[in-house]
Design an enzyme around this catalytic site. Structure first.
Site, PDB file in Angstrom:
ATOM      1  N   GLY A 159     -28.608 -59.822 -20.578  1.00 32.03           N
ATOM      2  CA  GLY A 159     -28.499 -60.015 -22.106  1.00 32.03           C
ATOM      3  C   GLY A 159     -27.234 -60.243 -22.710  1.00 32.03           C
ATOM      4  O   GLY A 159     -26.609 -60.871 -23.783  1.00 32.03           O
ATOM      5  N   ASP A 206     -26.410 -57.464 -25.912  1.00 34.11           N
ATOM      6  CA  ASP A 206     -26.881 -58.557 -26.765  1.00 34.11           C
ATOM      7  C   ASP A 206     -27.105 -58.058 -28.249  1.00 34.11           C
ATOM      8  O   ASP A 206     -27.224 -58.181 -29.204  1.00 34.11           O
ATOM      9  CB  ASP A 206     -27.819 -59.599 -26.180  1.00 34.11           C
ATOM     10  N   ASP A 212     -32.501 -53.486 -30.621  1.00 37.61           N
ATOM     11  CA  ASP A 212     -33.814 -52.893 -32.246  1.00 37.61           C
ATOM     12  C   ASP A 212     -34.032 -52.170 -31.659  1.00 37.61           C
ATOM     13  O   ASP A 212     -33.828 -50.876 -33.085  1.00 37.61           O
ATOM     14  CB  ASP A 212     -34.940 -54.263 -30.965  1.00 37.61           C
ATOM     15  N   LYS A 249     -31.211 -55.199 -35.154  1.00 40.08           N
ATOM     16  CA  LYS A 249     -32.361 -55.532 -35.963  1.00 40.08           C
ATOM     17  C   LYS A 249     -32.536 -54.508 -37.067  1.00 40.08           C
ATOM     18  O   LYS A 249     -32.423 -53.445 -36.746  1.00 40.08           O
ATOM     19  CB  LYS A 249     -33.570 -55.841 -34.840  1.00 40.08           C
ATOM     20  N   VAL A 268     -35.597 -62.925 -32.392  1.00 39.27           N
ATOM     21  CA  VAL A 268     -34.056 -63.848 -32.256  1.00 39.27           C
ATOM     22  C   VAL A 268     -33.835 -64.186 -30.511  1.00 39.27           C
ATOM     23  O   VAL A 268     -34.479 -63.035 -29.979  1.00 39.27           O
ATOM     24  CB  VAL A 268     -33.284 -62.591 -32.937  1.00 39.27           C
ATOM     25  N   ASP A 321     -33.023 -64.050 -25.080  1.00 41.24           N
ATOM     26  CA  ASP A 321     -33.676 -64.910 -24.231  1.00 41.24           C
ATOM     27  C   ASP A 321     -34.903 -64.768 -25.509  1.00 41.24           C
ATOM     28  O   ASP A 321     -35.648 -64.428 -25.631  1.00 41.24           O
ATOM     29  CB  ASP A 321     -34.084 -64.396 -23.743  1.00 41.24           C
ATOM     30  N   ARG A 366     -30.684 -68.389 -23.203  1.00 39.55           N
ATOM     31  CA  ARG A 366     -29.621 -67.437 -23.235  1.00 39.55           C
ATOM     32  C   ARG A 366     -27.791 -67.433 -23.297  1.00 39.55           C
ATOM     33  O   ARG A 366     -27.275 -67.275 -24.205  1.00 39.55           O
ATOM     34  CB  ARG A 366     -29.548 -66.886 -21.857  1.00 39.55           C
TER      35      ARG A 366
END
Length: 182
Positions: free
Chosen positions: A48, A106, A109, A137, A160, A166, A172
């Site tokens: 990612g 990327d 979270d 996030k 997301v 992804d 991606r």
């Protein structure tokens, strides 16, 4: 209709390419200032982190910051939408002992995967470990003590995808960040 086409039909653009480009430029300014005079070990978190890491690396190069590149691949998801145990697919070949390490991913979270990665870097003797995340996030479920030092954009507490993230291993390479509608 493919899974990705269905997801796109049921999603909205949260951050478009121009917004992400501007966020990456802002991040590069801060990172360039913080690492001036050094050559950090730039660790891309695969898969990612790859699109974002490439763009950020170019922005840092434009500002005169040299980087030593390596990568790691650790995951808790393996194609699923919720995480399990941390699985290492590739550890960096470059020794971390005494190095300033910049982890580039990327999204941050909850931070369980990143907590394991940061702990491993410290166990390897890294002198300094920082995190650059394109997206963070927004919620209150974060692992204590795990936060990005450099943040591009915030995203809602929804599923997301795009720009490295992804949707069931698809999408991606979309040049924006999308969120599924609630």
């Amino acid at each position: 209709m493919s899974d990705l086409q269905a997801a796109l039909a049921n999603s909205e653009v949260i951050h478009d390419r121009a917004t992400l480009d501007a966020a990456i430029a802002r991040m590069a300014e801060r990172i360039g200032d913080d690492y001036a005079g050094s050559v950090p070990l730039y660790l891309t978190v695969m898969h990612g982190g790859m699109p974002f890491a490439a763009q950020l690396a170019f922005a840092l190069g434009e500002r005169g910051l040299d980087l030593e590149f390596d990568y790691l691949h650790a995951t808790r998801y393996r194609g699923a939408t919720s995480g399990g145990e941390l699985v290492w697919k590739h550890r960096p070949a470059t020794p971390l002992q005494g190095r300033r390490v910049l982890l580039v991913d990327d999204i941050l979270d909850e931070g369980h995967t990143m907590a394991g990665i940061v702990a491993w870097c410290r166990e390897q003797g890294a002198a300094d470990v920082r995190i650059a995340a394109l997206a963070v996030k927004v919620h209150d479920r974060c692992v204590e003590g795990v936060c990005a030092d450099y943040v591009g954009v915030e995203v809602p507490d929804r599923y997301v995808f795009g720009y490295g993230m992804d949707y069931h291993e698809q999408g991606r390479n979309l040049p924006a960040i999308y969120a599924l509608k609630e």
